[in-house]
Design an enzyme around this catalytic site. Structure first.
Site, PDB file in Angstrom:
ATOM      1  N   SER A  64       0.823  -1.138  -0.016  1.00 46.76           N
ATOM      2  CA  SER A  64       0.098  -0.073  -0.072  1.00 46.76           C
ATOM      3  C   SER A  64       0.812   1.305   0.029  1.00 46.76           C
ATOM      4  CB  SER A  64      -0.906  -0.218   1.344  1.00 46.76           C
ATOM      5  OG  SER A  64      -1.925  -0.730   0.973  1.00 46.76           O
ATOM      6  N   LYS A  67       0.340   3.387  -2.895  1.00 46.60           N
ATOM      7  CA  LYS A  67      -0.867   4.263  -3.222  1.00 46.60           C
ATOM      8  C   LYS A  67      -0.731   5.720  -3.332  1.00 46.60           C
ATOM      9  CE  LYS A  67      -3.934   0.732  -1.176  1.00 46.60           C
ATOM     10  NZ  LYS A  67      -4.545   0.408   0.163  1.00 46.60           N
ATOM     11  N   TYR A 189      -2.975  -2.825 -10.323  1.00 49.40           N
ATOM     12  CA  TYR A 189      -2.919  -2.523  -9.112  1.00 49.40           C
ATOM     13  C   TYR A 189      -2.049  -3.571  -8.399  1.00 49.40           C
ATOM     14  CZ  TYR A 189      -4.320  -2.190  -4.123  1.00 49.40           C
ATOM     15  OH  TYR A 189      -4.326  -2.224  -2.760  1.00 49.40           O
ATOM     16  N   TYR A 241      -4.647   4.467   7.799  1.00 49.06           N
ATOM     17  CA  TYR A 241      -5.834   4.150   7.899  1.00 49.06           C
ATOM     18  C   TYR A 241      -6.592   4.575   9.269  1.00 49.06           C
ATOM     19  CZ  TYR A 241      -3.568   1.109   4.593  1.00 49.06           C
ATOM     20  OH  TYR A 241      -2.911   0.645   3.366  1.00 49.06           O
ATOM     21  N   VAL A 259       0.949  -3.611   3.785  1.00 50.31           N
ATOM     22  CA  VAL A 259       1.171  -4.893   4.651  1.00 50.31           C
ATOM     23  C   VAL A 259       2.459  -5.573   4.432  1.00 50.31           C
ATOM     24  CG1 VAL A 259      -1.239  -5.062   4.977  1.00 50.31           C
ATOM     25  CG2 VAL A 259      -0.219  -6.034   2.778  1.00 50.31           C
TER      26      VAL A 259
HETATM   27  N1  GLN Z   1      -2.060  -5.180  -2.140  1.00 47.79           N
HETATM   28  C1  GLN Z   1      -2.422  -5.117  -0.675  1.00 47.79           C
HETATM   29  C2  GLN Z   1      -3.985  -5.129  -0.870  1.00 47.79           C
HETATM   30  O1  GLN Z   1      -4.501  -4.676  -1.798  1.00 47.79           O
HETATM   31  C3  GLN Z   1      -2.102  -3.807  -0.165  1.00 47.79           C
HETATM   32  C4  GLN Z   1      -2.794  -3.539   1.367  1.00 47.79           C
HETATM   33  C5  GLN Z   1      -2.015  -2.851   2.285  1.00 47.79           C
HETATM   34  O2  GLN Z   1      -0.666  -2.916   2.224  1.00 47.79           O
HETATM   35  N2  GLN Z   1      -2.471  -2.350   3.285  1.00 47.79           N
HETATM   36  O3  GLN Z   1      -4.922  -5.867   0.003  1.00 47.79           O
END
Ligand code: GLN
Length: 427
Positions: A64, A67, A189, A241, A259
């Site tokens: 993430s 993003k 993605y 988050y 994550v």
């Molecule tokens: N690729 C992961 C997902 O879309 C990324 C989520 C994250 O890092 N919080 O679930």
């Protein structure tokens, strides 16, 4: 001297190295295959100098943390208006993978949750998924200052198990948020999430944001300053988050977690931080990563809302050049508040002189607000039968070419200003 900073980092890392709380992400099976004991920490200063501690050379997937960068790329390529029409900027207070849109707009609440991030991918131009992905990969690489590659095992693992993200993408399609085919957008993605970085790459990417879009190592402008400002804003409010409030209070840096175990954090104008430690808390943030960032912020005084002692003065010297001619020498970075202080001082003292001379050659940086305020000084002085000159040999305040105008009179040297001031007083 550099050892001093190194010791700080090593000590902070050592303090948290024994923490074993948290779980490896397992909803993407391949992410559970990493060594949970890893802990890497990198700090990149605005000139690109990097301090590293621990496992700073270990690669992991960006997840993430991609993003904010894809959001920045979408803003850069498609413009803010187009992006704002599809993605909000309000914190959601929800988990990163919540299947949700804003109740009224029916668009994702922000670009840091999966729904907004998937929508952002669709806003990156590209005739084919490959073209879109290449653009993304090039952009992240330009931010990091080296070529970033994919982890194919993690990519296929997420692609084969990504039911929840599929649900999100199809929901977005149903609300008319996704321009393209949901599966194609999702594929890009998943690929962007599986790009491999080290904590040092993250620190460098953070510093590119800290520098307003200029990569500290290559010196290349990667994105516009306005894009950076918007991106950092959503990192502040939504980057961690549902832990965003906690984070801003305790750490106080625009940041993003993934994550894969990474965290990126930015202190605008100063530095970038990258941390890697794969054990996650219930919200999907790296447990030791968060702790390390808390300690770094507290010990190095990095909270971006720290109220520093008001910089003593932007006026470095003030003296009479000759009778009736007062010089104000400015220095440092001049923003709105500094310029206001200068103009107010000149105003308060205006009975003491006939001509005020603003000497700005030692200013490091100036923004548009301060520039237009200083340039307006003469208008205010001539209205009360005084005169105001600028000494601006490097055109910091007044653009090249303009020397004599109704609003400004500019000289290259104090001597020239003195001669003109004498003439004014005589005449
Ligand atoms: N690729 C992961 C997902 O879309 C990324 C989520 C994250 O890092 N919080 O679930």
């Amino acid at each position: 001297m550099a050892e001093l900073v190194q010791q700080y980092l090593d000590r902070i890392r050592a303090e948290h190295a024994d923490v074993t709380e948290g779980e490896l992400a397992c909803y993407i099976p391949e992410l559970a295959c990493v060594d949970p004991s890893r802990l890497g920490l990198s700090l990149s200063l605005s000139d690109g100098y990097v301090y590293e501690s621990g496992d700073a050379a270990i690669e992991f997937t960006i997840q993430s943390i991609s993003k904010p960068f894809t959001y920045a790329l979408a803003l850069d390529q498609s413009g803010q208006q187009a992006v704002d029409a599809k993605i909000g900027v309000e914190p959601s207070g929800e988990a990163f993978n919540e299947i949700s849109v804003d109740d009224t707009t029916k668009t994702p609440k922000n670009p840091m949750i999966n729904a907004g991030a998937i929508a952002a991918v669709a806003l990156v131009p590209g005739a084919t998924p490959d073209e879109r992905f290449n653009r993304i990969q090039d952009f992240y690489s330009a931010c990091a200052g080296r070529r970033l590659e994919m982890d194919h095992a993690v990519y296929t693992s997420e692609r084969d198990t990504g039911a929840r993200n599929r649900a999100i993408a199809y929901m977005l399609q149903s609300f008319g948020v996704l321009g393209g085919d949901p599966d194609e957008v999702l594929d890009v993605y998943f690929r962007q999430c599986s790009l491999k970085v080290t904590s040092t790459d993250l620190a460098r990417m953070a510093t590119t944001l800290a520098r307003g879009g200029i990569n500290p190592c290559t010196g290349r402008r990667v994105m516009d300053a306005a894009v950076v400002q918007r991106t950092l804003s959503v990192m502040v409010t939504c980057g961690m988050y549902d832990a965003a409030g906690d984070w801003v209070s305790a750490v106080g840096l625009p940041a993003k977690s993934g994550v894969g175990g990474g965290i990126v954090a930015v202190l605008p104008g100063q530095l970038g931080i990258g941390v890697y430690s794969p054990l996650l808390d219930a919200r999907g943030n790296s447990v030791r990563g968060v702790r390390v960032c808390r300690s770094l912020s507290a010990r190095l005084g990095l909270h971006f809302l720290t109220v520093t002692r008001e910089s003593s003065s932007t006026i470095r010297a003030r003296y009479d050049l000759c009778e009736g001619v007062r010089v104000y020498e400015l220095h440092g970075d001049l923003l709105f508040a500094g310029a206001e202080q200068v103009l107010r001082t000149i105003e308060i003292e205006r009975d003491d002189y006939d001509v005020a001379v603003l000497e700005v050659s030692r200013i490091d940086d100036i923004n548009d607000a301060a520039r237009s305020m200083l340039a307006g000084m003469r208008t205010a002085l001539t209205a009360v039968d005084k005169e105001g000159f600028l000494v601006d040999p490097d055109n910091k305040v007044v653009p090249t070419g303009i020397r004599q105008g109704r609003d400004v009179i500019v000289f290259d040297t104090l001597d020239d200003a003195r001669a003109a001031a004498k003439e004014f007083r005589a005449g």
